[in-house]
Design a protein around this motif. Structure first.
Motif, short mmCIF file in Angstrom:
data_model
loop_
_atom_site.label_atom_id
_atom_site.label_comp_id
_atom_site.label_asym_id
_atom_site.label_seq_id
_atom_site.Cartn_x
_atom_site.Cartn_y
_atom_site.Cartn_z
N LEU A 100 0.81 -1.23 0.00
CA LEU A 100 0.00 0.00 0.00
C LEU A 100 0.84 1.28 0.00
O LEU A 100 0.60 2.18 -0.83
CB LEU A 100 -0.98 -0.01 1.18
CG LEU A 100 -2.18 -0.96 1.04
CD1 LEU A 100 -3.03 -0.92 2.29
CD2 LEU A 100 -3.02 -0.58 -0.18
N ARG A 103 2.53 1.96 -3.36
CA ARG A 103 1.67 2.43 -4.46
C ARG A 103 1.79 3.94 -4.65
O ARG A 103 1.50 4.45 -5.73
CB ARG A 103 0.21 2.07 -4.20
CG ARG A 103 -0.06 0.58 -4.05
CD ARG A 103 0.14 -0.17 -5.33
NE ARG A 103 -0.11 -1.59 -5.17
CZ ARG A 103 0.30 -2.52 -6.02
NH1 ARG A 103 1.00 -2.17 -7.08
NH2 ARG A 103 0.05 -3.79 -5.81
N ALA A 104 2.18 4.66 -3.60
CA ALA A 104 2.37 6.10 -3.73
C ALA A 104 3.60 6.43 -4.57
O ALA A 104 3.71 7.54 -5.10
CB ALA A 104 2.50 6.75 -2.35
N GLN A 107 2.62 3.91 -9.98
CA GLN A 107 1.26 3.79 -10.48
C GLN A 107 1.28 3.23 -11.89
O GLN A 107 2.32 3.20 -12.55
CB GLN A 107 0.57 5.15 -10.46
CG GLN A 107 0.20 5.64 -9.06
CD GLN A 107 -0.96 4.87 -8.46
OE1 GLN A 107 -2.07 4.86 -8.98
NE2 GLN A 107 -0.70 4.20 -7.35
N GLU A 129 -9.89 8.21 -5.36
CA GLU A 129 -9.73 6.95 -4.63
C GLU A 129 -8.29 6.69 -4.17
O GLU A 129 -8.06 6.37 -3.00
CB GLU A 129 -10.23 5.79 -5.50
CG GLU A 129 -10.39 4.49 -4.72
CD GLU A 129 -11.15 3.45 -5.51
OE1 GLU A 129 -11.64 2.51 -4.89
OE2 GLU A 129 -11.25 3.58 -6.74
N PRO A 130 -7.27 6.83 -5.05
CA PRO A 130 -5.90 6.63 -4.55
C PRO A 130 -5.51 7.66 -3.48
O PRO A 130 -4.81 7.32 -2.52
CB PRO A 130 -5.04 6.80 -5.80
CG PRO A 130 -5.96 6.58 -6.95
CD PRO A 130 -7.30 7.08 -6.50
N GLU A 133 -6.95 6.71 -0.15
CA GLU A 133 -6.28 5.53 0.40
C GLU A 133 -4.94 5.90 1.03
O GLU A 133 -4.54 5.34 2.05
CB GLU A 133 -6.06 4.49 -0.71
CG GLU A 133 -5.53 3.16 -0.22
CD GLU A 133 -6.49 2.46 0.72
OE1 GLU A 133 -6.01 1.91 1.73
OE2 GLU A 133 -7.71 2.45 0.47
N GLN A 134 -4.26 6.87 0.41
CA GLN A 134 -2.93 7.26 0.89
C GLN A 134 -2.97 8.39 1.91
O GLN A 134 -2.01 8.58 2.66
CB GLN A 134 -2.05 7.69 -0.31
CG GLN A 134 -1.78 6.58 -1.32
CD GLN A 134 -0.83 5.53 -0.79
OE1 GLN A 134 -0.06 5.77 0.13
NE2 GLN A 134 -0.90 4.33 -1.37
N ARG A 181 -5.66 9.85 -12.53
CA ARG A 181 -5.71 8.93 -11.38
C ARG A 181 -4.30 8.48 -10.99
O ARG A 181 -3.96 8.44 -9.80
CB ARG A 181 -6.57 7.72 -11.72
CG ARG A 181 -6.61 6.67 -10.61
CD ARG A 181 -7.52 5.51 -10.97
NE ARG A 181 -7.07 4.82 -12.18
CZ ARG A 181 -7.72 3.82 -12.74
NH1 ARG A 181 -8.87 3.40 -12.23
NH2 ARG A 181 -7.26 3.25 -13.84
N SER A 184 -2.39 11.22 -9.12
CA SER A 184 -3.01 11.76 -7.91
C SER A 184 -2.13 11.62 -6.67
O SER A 184 -2.18 12.47 -5.78
CB SER A 184 -4.37 11.09 -7.67
OG SER A 184 -4.22 9.70 -7.44
N VAL A 185 -1.33 10.56 -6.58
CA VAL A 185 -0.49 10.35 -5.40
C VAL A 185 0.96 10.78 -5.62
O VAL A 185 1.84 10.46 -4.83
CB VAL A 185 -0.54 8.86 -4.95
CG1 VAL A 185 -1.91 8.52 -4.39
CG2 VAL A 185 -0.16 7.93 -6.09
#
Length: 342
Positions: A100, A103-104, A107, A129-130, A133-134, A181, A184-185
């Motif tokens: 998890l 994932r930042a 992607q 959504e991402p 989550e982060q 998307r 986004s992180v």
């Protein structure tokens, strides 16, 4: 400034057993011994690096394993062997919860922009959504709507698009949503698996130019999977050529396109369509079929189709060797170039 690669892949292997059900496990030979299920050898010891801000492209025929490499790096598949390092962190054995935070940093943009978006979610929810989550801090989550609007603007969409569903967009617009998307992180690496192959040529150019602009703005590194050599020539800094799960050549883009060393790379470039009325490049015609990944040939896997193959090619598997100018090749011709026939 750190010298750590954004992505480093070491001797990556991926095997897919066929079958495995109850009846398969009960299969016996004539002597009563259990018959092992066949295994697809999809990736066979692939190694490469991607530096921060660099675009690395993987090319090859359909079924060569390039998309499997992408999905294994993204940990959609768990690798059978080898190491995957993201910004120096080895994620090869990570489970779901351990992945998890990674994932930042990493992607993915998928080939089919419609299938990769949830049809029941509006664009604002897809992009958010991402982030949700982060971002666990409640104060930071209040800023998410403004971030979504800014991200959509970055990829050429406006705030009105945030309230629509994926089916209300064109293919190019849907891919822009997928890019938003992924951004986004604020990842350091984006894995793009054939991101423009399903789009019209004019839209392809727009998406590629957008990806390059975002690379320059955010310092992104890309692993770009493609079978289209013209697209690769436009976007890549470095190119890796794959055949039957092996990396057969790895070189800077201009070096590979001007002086390809491996016979398979030369055949790929020879087969690439050209708009020039006269062709000034060599013609290499491959014969025969690609061998099965269930039963790899001995020695060099390309020898069954290579016009330059000789006895050594059947006995000894070539390894990727540095031949200078940043170019690495897995071919015995680099040791005995006099055998090559023009």
């Amino acid at each position: 400034m750190s010298n750590t690669p954004m992505l480093e892949v070491r001797d990556l292997k991926m095997r897919f057993p066929i079958g495995g059900g109850l009846l398969d496990r009960m299969r016996l030979d004539k002597k009563g011994f259990r018959i092992e299920n066949p295994v697809v050898q999809a990736i066979n010891g692939v190694s490469f690096k991607i530096e921060p801000g660099e675009v690395m492209a993987l090319v090859g025929e359909s079924g060569c394993g390039k998309s499997t490499v992408a999905k294994t790096i993204a940990r959609i598949y768990s690798p059978t062997g080898g190491d995957i390092l993201i910004d120096g962190e080895n994620i090869s054995d990570y489970g779901f919860s351990e992945m998890l935070p990674v994932r930042a940093k990493m992607q993915m943009i998928f080939q089919d922009p419609f299938a990769s978006l949830n049809p029941r979610q509006k664009v604002r929810d897809i992009v958010a959504e991402p982030l949700l989550e982060q971002t666990k801090d409640a104060k930071s989550q209040k800023d998410i709507p403004a971030e979504i609007e800014a991200l959509l603007a970055k990829v050429g969409l406006n705030s009105e698009h945030a309230g629509r569903y994926p089916h209300q967009f064109s293919g190019g617009q849907r891919q822009r949503i997928g890019i938003a998307r992924a951004l986004s992180v604020r990842p350091g690496l984006i894995i793009a698996d054939e991101p423009v192959s399903a789009l019209d040529v004019s839209i392809q150019a727009q998406i590629l130019n957008l990806m390059m602009d975002l690379r320059d703005e955010f310092g992104l590194a890309y692993l770009f999977i493609s079978h289209d050599l013209s697209v690769v020539h436009h976007i890549a800094d470095r190119v890796g050529v794959m055949y039957l799960g092996f990396m057969v050549e790895n070189a800077p883009r201009d070096q590979l396109f001007s002086k390809p060393k491996h016979p398979y790379t030369r055949a790929l470039l020879s087969a690439a369509p050209s708009i020039k009325p006269t062709r000034d490049k060599e013609e290499i015609e491959l014969t025969g079929e690609v061998p099965s990944a269930l039963n790899l040939p001995s020695g060099c896997c390309f020898r069954t189709r290579c016009p330059f193959a000789w006895d050594r090619c059947a006995k000894e598997r070539p390894v990727l060797k540095d031949v200078g100018d940043g170019q690495s090749v897995a071919c015995h011709l680099t040791d005995e170039p006099e055998r090559e026939v023009a």
